[in-house]
Structure formats: C-alpha cells, structure tokens
Design a protein around this motif. Structure first.
Motif, PDB file in Angstrom:
ATOM      1  N   PRO A   1       9.640  12.955 -22.523  1.00 14.15           N
ATOM      2  CA  PRO A   1      10.902  13.702 -22.336  1.00 14.15           C
ATOM      3  C   PRO A   1      12.138  12.801 -22.376  1.00 14.15           C
ATOM      4  N   THR A   2      11.994  11.551 -21.886  1.00 17.37           N
ATOM      5  CA  THR A   2      13.172  10.666 -21.862  1.00 17.37           C
ATOM      6  C   THR A   2      13.509  10.117 -23.249  1.00 17.37           C
ATOM      7  N   ARG A   3      12.568  10.187 -24.164  1.00 17.39           N
ATOM      8  CA  ARG A   3      12.835   9.736 -25.544  1.00 17.39           C
ATOM      9  C   ARG A   3      12.296  10.803 -26.486  1.00 17.39           C
ATOM     10  N   ALA A   4      12.939  11.951 -26.427  1.00 16.25           N
ATOM     11  CA  ALA A   4      12.383  13.134 -27.076  1.00 16.25           C
ATOM     12  C   ALA A   4      12.283  13.011 -28.588  1.00 16.25           C
ATOM     13  N   LYS A   5      13.073  12.101 -29.175  1.00 17.53           N
ATOM     14  CA  LYS A   5      13.066  12.047 -30.638  1.00 17.53           C
ATOM     15  C   LYS A   5      11.993  11.101 -31.181  1.00 17.53           C
ATOM     16  N   ARG A   6      11.423  10.272 -30.296  1.00 12.02           N
ATOM     17  CA  ARG A   6      10.454   9.292 -30.788  1.00 12.02           C
ATOM     18  C   ARG A   6       9.023   9.799 -30.564  1.00 12.02           C
ATOM     19  N   LEU A   7       8.352  10.115 -31.646  1.00 13.27           N
ATOM     20  CA  LEU A   7       6.973  10.609 -31.525  1.00 13.27           C
ATOM     21  C   LEU A   7       6.035   9.451 -31.165  1.00 13.27           C
ATOM     22  N   VAL A   8       5.423   9.554 -30.010  1.00 16.64           N
ATOM     23  CA  VAL A   8       4.463   8.511 -29.595  1.00 16.64           C
ATOM     24  C   VAL A   8       3.089   8.837 -30.196  1.00 16.64           C
ATOM     25  N   LEU A   9       2.731  10.099 -30.183  1.00 18.97           N
ATOM     26  CA  LEU A   9       1.503  10.531 -30.861  1.00 18.97           C
ATOM     27  C   LEU A   9       1.902  11.438 -32.027  1.00 18.97           C
TER      28      LEU A   9
ATOM     29  N   GLY B   1      -6.216  -0.539 -30.367  1.00 16.85           N
ATOM     30  CA  GLY B   1      -5.011  -0.489 -31.196  1.00 16.85           C
ATOM     31  C   GLY B   1      -3.986  -1.430 -30.621  1.00 16.85           C
ATOM     32  N   SER B   2      -2.947  -1.703 -31.391  1.00 19.31           N
ATOM     33  CA  SER B   2      -1.956  -2.666 -30.916  1.00 19.31           C
ATOM     34  C   SER B   2      -1.164  -2.081 -29.745  1.00 19.31           C
ATOM     35  N   SER B   3      -0.516  -2.985 -29.024  1.00 12.67           N
ATOM     36  CA  SER B   3       0.218  -2.573 -27.840  1.00 12.67           C
ATOM     37  C   SER B   3       1.315  -1.562 -28.206  1.00 12.67           C
ATOM     38  N   GLY B   4       1.396  -0.495 -27.430  1.00 11.08           N
ATOM     39  CA  GLY B   4       2.453   0.495 -27.635  1.00 11.08           C
ATOM     40  C   GLY B   4       2.116   1.556 -28.677  1.00 11.08           C
ATOM     41  N   CYS B   5       0.878   1.546 -29.180  1.00 14.99           N
ATOM     42  CA  CYS B   5       0.557   2.512 -30.244  1.00 14.99           C
ATOM     43  C   CYS B   5       0.243   3.904 -29.684  1.00 14.99           C
ATOM     44  N   GLY B   6       0.138   4.027 -28.359  1.00 15.65           N
ATOM     45  CA  GLY B   6      -0.019   5.365 -27.775  1.00 15.65           C
ATOM     46  C   GLY B   6      -1.360   5.609 -27.091  1.00 15.65           C
ATOM     47  N   LYS B   7      -2.132   4.562 -26.829  1.00 13.18           N
ATOM     48  CA  LYS B   7      -3.475   4.762 -26.250  1.00 13.18           C
ATOM     49  C   LYS B   7      -3.397   5.381 -24.843  1.00 13.18           C
ATOM     50  N   SER B   8      -2.595   4.758 -23.959  1.00 15.00           N
ATOM     51  CA  SER B   8      -2.543   5.260 -22.572  1.00 15.00           C
ATOM     52  C   SER B   8      -1.932   6.646 -22.507  1.00 15.00           C
ATOM     53  N   THR B   9      -1.091   6.951 -23.476  1.00 13.23           N
ATOM     54  CA  THR B   9      -0.452   8.269 -23.487  1.00 13.23           C
ATOM     55  C   THR B   9      -1.507   9.372 -23.588  1.00 13.23           C
ATOM     56  N   THR B  10      -2.593   9.104 -24.283  1.00 15.08           N
ATOM     57  CA  THR B  10      -3.643  10.123 -24.417  1.00 15.08           C
ATOM     58  C   THR B  10      -4.233  10.472 -23.043  1.00 15.08           C
TER      59      THR B  10
ATOM     60  N   PHE C   1      -0.367  15.436 -17.254  1.00 10.58           N
ATOM     61  CA  PHE C   1       0.915  15.024 -16.692  1.00 10.58           C
ATOM     62  C   PHE C   1       2.046  15.534 -17.599  1.00 10.58           C
ATOM     63  N   TYR C   2       1.735  15.699 -18.867  1.00 11.96           N
ATOM     64  CA  TYR C   2       2.713  16.195 -19.835  1.00 11.96           C
ATOM     65  C   TYR C   2       2.029  17.233 -20.732  1.00 11.96           C
ATOM     66  N   ASP C   3       2.874  18.045 -21.390  1.00 11.75           N
ATOM     67  CA  ASP C   3       2.375  18.958 -22.423  1.00 11.75           C
ATOM     68  C   ASP C   3       2.701  18.361 -23.782  1.00 11.75           C
TER      69      ASP C   3
ATOM     70  N   ALA D   1      -9.375  -0.335 -24.296  1.00 11.42           N
ATOM     71  CA  ALA D   1      -9.695  -1.755 -24.082  1.00 11.42           C
ATOM     72  C   ALA D   1      -8.993  -2.622 -25.101  1.00 11.42           C
ATOM     73  N   HIS D   2      -8.659  -3.834 -24.664  1.00  9.91           N
ATOM     74  CA  HIS D   2      -8.135  -4.833 -25.596  1.00  9.91           C
ATOM     75  C   HIS D   2      -9.263  -5.724 -26.090  1.00  9.91           C
ATOM     76  N   ARG D   3     -10.242  -5.968 -25.175  1.00  8.96           N
ATOM     77  CA  ARG D   3     -11.323  -6.878 -25.554  1.00  8.96           C
ATOM     78  C   ARG D   3     -12.468  -6.072 -26.148  1.00  8.96           C
TER      79      ARG D   3
HETATM   80  N1  ATP Z   1       7.044   7.321 -19.322  1.00 13.07           N
HETATM   81  C1  ATP Z   1       7.455   6.943 -20.555  1.00 13.07           C
HETATM   82  N2  ATP Z   1       8.662   7.337 -21.008  1.00 13.07           N
HETATM   83  C2  ATP Z   1       9.091   6.979 -22.240  1.00 13.07           C
HETATM   84  N3  ATP Z   1       8.367   6.230 -23.102  1.00 13.07           N
HETATM   85  C3  ATP Z   1       7.158   5.806 -22.696  1.00 13.07           C
HETATM   86  C4  ATP Z   1       6.639   6.138 -21.402  1.00 13.07           C
HETATM   87  N4  ATP Z   1       5.412   5.580 -21.277  1.00 13.07           N
HETATM   88  C5  ATP Z   1       5.168   4.935 -22.433  1.00 13.07           C
HETATM   89  N5  ATP Z   1       6.204   5.073 -23.286  1.00 13.07           N
HETATM   90  C6  ATP Z   1       6.317   4.551 -24.654  1.00 13.07           C
HETATM   91  O1  ATP Z   1       5.328   5.198 -25.430  1.00 13.07           O
HETATM   92  C7  ATP Z   1       4.738   4.283 -26.340  1.00 13.07           C
HETATM   93  C8  ATP Z   1       3.225   4.308 -26.172  1.00 13.07           C
HETATM   94  O2  ATP Z   1       2.928   3.850 -24.866  1.00 13.07           O
HETATM   95  P1  ATP Z   1       1.411   3.686 -24.383  1.00 13.07           P
HETATM   96  O3  ATP Z   1       1.460   3.210 -22.972  1.00 13.07           O
HETATM   97  O4  ATP Z   1       0.686   4.928 -24.665  1.00 13.07           O
HETATM   98  O5  ATP Z   1       0.907   2.531 -25.356  1.00 13.07           O
HETATM   99  P2  ATP Z   1      -0.460   1.724 -25.309  1.00 13.07           P
HETATM  100  O6  ATP Z   1      -1.032   1.788 -26.683  1.00 13.07           O
HETATM  101  O7  ATP Z   1      -1.327   2.184 -24.205  1.00 13.07           O
HETATM  102  O8  ATP Z   1       0.099   0.261 -25.026  1.00 13.07           O
HETATM  103  P3  ATP Z   1      -0.601  -0.955 -24.225  1.00 13.07           P
HETATM  104  O9  ATP Z   1      -1.823  -1.325 -25.013  1.00 13.07           O
HETATM  105  O10 ATP Z   1       0.426  -2.029 -24.273  1.00 13.07           O
HETATM  106  O11 ATP Z   1      -0.885  -0.463 -22.856  1.00 13.07           O
HETATM  107  C9  ATP Z   1       5.356   2.927 -26.068  1.00 13.07           C
HETATM  108  O12 ATP Z   1       6.349   2.685 -27.047  1.00 13.07           O
HETATM  109  C10 ATP Z   1       5.990   3.073 -24.715  1.00 13.07           C
HETATM  110  O13 ATP Z   1       7.178   2.319 -24.632  1.00 13.07           O
END
Ligand code: ATP
Length: 461
Positions: free
Chosen positions: A227-235, A252-261, A268-270, A414-416
C-alpha cells in the motif's frame, strides 16, 4: 464564572461583597482550573507514551525488575512487545490478549494518576486561596469603613479589585494552554492511527472454515504492490503450487518478492489481482483467525517474549490447556529439550525481551520451532530460518526443521541451497514471478539463475 457577578455589582453601584459568599466560588474556580490543568498534563503524559516515535526510548528504559515495574511501565512494555512483534502476535491471534493486558495496566495507571492529580489540585487550591482570604478580610473591613462613612472612592476600589481578580483568573486559566496545544497535536496523531481501518479484520467472525483442511496451496496469477508503494508491483503474475505434505522452496535474489508471498499467505495483505487458494478455496473468503491458526510461521529472527521458556512454547494456544508433557515433547522434537534442562531453572528460565537473554540464537530458533509445533500446524512457513546462524547451529536447527516439516505443507525461503536441495519443489523467483519450478536436479538442468547460484555455492565451499 465569577466575573459576571462582580460586574453586576459595579453596574448597580452596590457594595462589593467580598465575604465568604464570593470567596467560596473563587476557591472552587481555582480548584477547577488547577484540576483541569493537571488532568490535561496527565492526559498529555499518556499520549506521549503512546507516541510511536518514543516507543523505542521507552523500550530502552524498561526495567526488568518485577518490583520496580509500575503500571505505566507495564503499559509501555505491552505496547512495545505487541508492536515490535506485530506479525508474530497476529499469526498467533494474540491481539486481544495484548489489548486486554494493555487496558488493565492503563486503567490502573489512570486511576492512580487521577487520585494523585486530585490530591495535588486540592492542595494547590488551598494554598492559592490564602491570598484571597487575606484580600477578603482586608476588603471586607474597608468596605465596612466606607459603609460607615469613614471611607469613599468605593467605585474605584471595586474596579481595582475586579481587574486584579479577573487578570489573575485569566492568567491561571491560560497557563495550561501550552500543554493543551501539545496534547492536541499528539492526540491528533494517535487518533488518526486509531481510526485507520484495516481491510483485513482479524476479529471478523465471518469467513468460512474448511473441514479437514489438507494444505494444498496455489498462488494463481498474483499481482501485488505494498500500500505504501502502490505503483511498484512486487509480485507480477506470480504462480506457484505447494502440494499437501510437500516442501516447496523459494530462491531468488534479494528483494525479488519471496517474503512477500508469506505475508500474502498469512493474509496480512490482499493481492491486487489473482487468487491464493487453500484446498481450492480463495483465502480471502476464509476466516482470518482460522486460516492463521493452521499456519506455523518461523522467521529469520526468532521472536521470544519476556516470559519463561515454557510460556514461550505455549504462546498462541488460546483454546485449550497445554500440559507440561506436551511442552517437553515439542521441545524434544525441536532438538532443544536437552539444552533447556541444563539451565538452572529449566523450562522456567526467563527468555527476556528482544536482545536480552541467556539463550543462543540457535536455541531461540529451536524454541520458536517447538512453539510452532505445539499448534500442530498443517502449513509451515519458514523465512530464512537458519540464515542468521553459524554453520554448527544451522546444522542443528536444520535437523530439527527436517523432522518437523515431514508430513506438512511447507513453504521455505532460503539463501543457502544446501538447506533446500531435498525439497520436492523449488521455485526460482525473479522480479516478482516464478521463472523455474521443479526438483533440484531438474531446475539445475535449466542452467538459469538456480544453476548460477549452485555454482557460486560450490565455489564458496
Ligand atoms: N512493508 C513494505 N512496504 C513497502 N515495500 C516493501 C515492504 N516489505 C517489502 N517491501 C519491498 O518489496 C520488495 C520485495 O520484498 P521481499 O521482502 O518480499 O523480498 P525478498 O525476496 O524476501 O528479499 P530478501 O531475500 O532480501 O529477504 C522489496 O523491494 C522490498 O523493499
């Protein structure tokens, strides 16, 4: 309050009656003013405590000693614990527990402060009223002199007194203004926060609960932006299937959206578009609490609360009594029982708050695994569970995880690669979508991101 009566007397050229009839309302007026000012001050203190920017300061001041803990400290403690660990609290459906604890501490604190404030106000009112008693005595005496024709200039005299008293009253009543303005600004921030409504309500009793959930999960064409960055598609068109009883790993590389899933699966989100299905049913139609009660969630940083080891393991079980045997069994499965019993207080060892504990990182992580196990979750979510640990601890924790994930649907990040090679399914995430998905050997054969990661791991080791 008092001024109109004085003015009336001036207008009608009546004698100014400054006996007890005037003094008593004055006393009450001052008492009221002082009480209001102190109550405002008290409220401001509450609001300051609620000020989220100051929570970390409160945290550092928190006194661990039980006897020194005042109600105010307890309030701060519960607020900080809940806010710092908000995801864990939500996952274990503990919001109500924290709200009740906070309200109890708040009410006790409020009562004790109100008593103090009223006592102080009464004391101040009595002290301040001395001046008025002296005035009353002096002026009454002079008034009687005028009445007897021994003195004149009564009008001048009255006006002088009116101005004198009126200016003092105004001065006193405005003395609380700075506090009032500060309190108003702070309250505005707090009320705005309070009025924010989440679209996902954990208290909502609606939503279906599946009979005998099996744990098949499907992410179908998910688009998601925070919601705080509504224009940037994370997934972006994210598709993934996690089969019942199997482990699916995401790399996947850091920030690619793994934890978001994981955040989406915990509801926590829709998602913006697409659906997440549990046994074929969209999780948006499921009861939020019920869904979360199916899930065991273990994060990179183990979250332990300021309670004993046993209480931490039992944490989150609201609907039944848990026996000590059950706690021990879970700890044994998580490979941590043998170490717990070596502590002088065993399961009664206090874990302390964040960063304050005699437990190692690996031990803490295995306690959180025991906690997850006790809930008998159908689904396990592991977010880089071992990445903060050294090689030895990682091995021990991984061993525990391998035992507990058997028979459960497990989504692990996992990273490893060494920790996920034996997963039934490995999904490689790039820029918010799954590019490759298969078993270790099959994904390797595609010679994409996973292959490069594997090569890099081989070179490092
Ligand atoms: N609460 C949030 N509000 C806005 N953006 C977020 C939020 N949480 C994560 N992001 C952004 O969403 C993107 C994906 O984050 P996510 O944590 O899913 O990545 P990740 O693949 O798990 O990264 P890592 O391997 O470093 O943990 C990142 O660019 C991050 O900056």
């Amino acid at each position: 309050m008092i001024s109109p009566s004085i003015l009336y007397q001036i207008n009608t050229h009546q004698k100014l009656d400054l006996g007890f009839g005037t003094c008593f309302p004055l006393l009450l007026f001052i008492y009221q003013q002082v009480t209001d000012a102190l109550v405002n001050y008290g409220k401001l203190k509450y609001i300051e405590q609620m000020d989220l920017q100051n929570l970390s300061q409160l945290s550092s001041k928190a006194d661990q000693s039980k006897t020194a803990k005042s109600f105010a400290e307890l309030e701060g403690k519960y607020a900080i614990e809940a806010i710092q660990n908000i995801r864990t609290v939500a996952t274990f459906n503990q919001e109500e527990f924290f709200i009740n604890k906070y309200e109890d501490a708040f009410n006790n604190d409020f009562k004790s402060r109100m008593f103090k404030i009223q006592t102080q106000a009464l004391g101040k009112a009595i002290a301040n009223s001395f001046l008025y008693f002296i005035h009353v005595t002096a002026f009454s005496y002079r008034a009687s002199l005028v009445e007897n024709g021994e003195m004149i200039f009564d009008q001048v005299f009255r006006v002088f007194i009116v101005i004198n008293f009126a200016s003092m009253s105004v001065g006193r009543s405005t003395s609380a203004m700075p506090d009032y303005n500060l309190a108003k600004a702070a309250a505005r921030r707090i009320l705005a926060l309070r009025d924010q409504k989440s679209t996902i309500d954990p208290y909502d009793d609606n939503g279906s609960k599946l009979n005998n959930a099996r744990g098949n999960i499907k992410f179908h064409d998910i688009n998601f932006a925070y919601p705080t960055r509504a224009k940037r598609l994370v997934l972006n068109k994210f598709n993934l299937t996690c089969l019942e009883g199997q482990t699916t790993a995401l790399v996947g590389s850091s920030g690619c959206g793994k934890s978001t899933t994981i955040s989406l699966l915990l509801h926590f989100y829709d998602p913006k578009n697409g659906r997440i299905l549990l046994d074929g049913q969209d999780i948006q139609t499921l009861n939020v609490n019920w869904l979360r009660s199916l899930i065991g969630y273990i994060q990179q940083e183990p979250i332990l609360f300021d309670r004993t080891i046993a209480e931490n393991i039992v944490y989150g079980i609201n609907d039944r009594q848990v026996s000590f045997e059950e706690v021990q069994k879970a700890a044994k499965q998580a490979n941590v029982h043998d170490e717990i019993i070596l502590f002088p207080k065993g399961y009664n060892t206090h874990c302390g708050g964040v960063g304050d504990t005699q437990l190692s990182g690996g031990q803490k992580q295995r306690i959180t695994i025991a906690r997850a196990l006790l809930r008998k979750p159908k689904i396990l979510l592991l977010d880089e569970t071992t990445s903060a640990l050294d090689n030895k601890s990682e091995g021990i924790v991984q061993n525990a995880i391998d035992k507990v994930r058997a028979g459960r649907t497990c989504l692990t990040i996992a990273h490893r690669l060494t920790t996920i090679q034996n997963s039934e399914n490995i999904g490689v995430v790039e820029h918010g979508s799954v590019r490759e998905q298969d078993r270790h050997e099959e994904v390797l054969r595609k010679k994409g991101f996973y292959y490069k990661l594997d090569q890099a791991t081989v070179e490092v080791s």
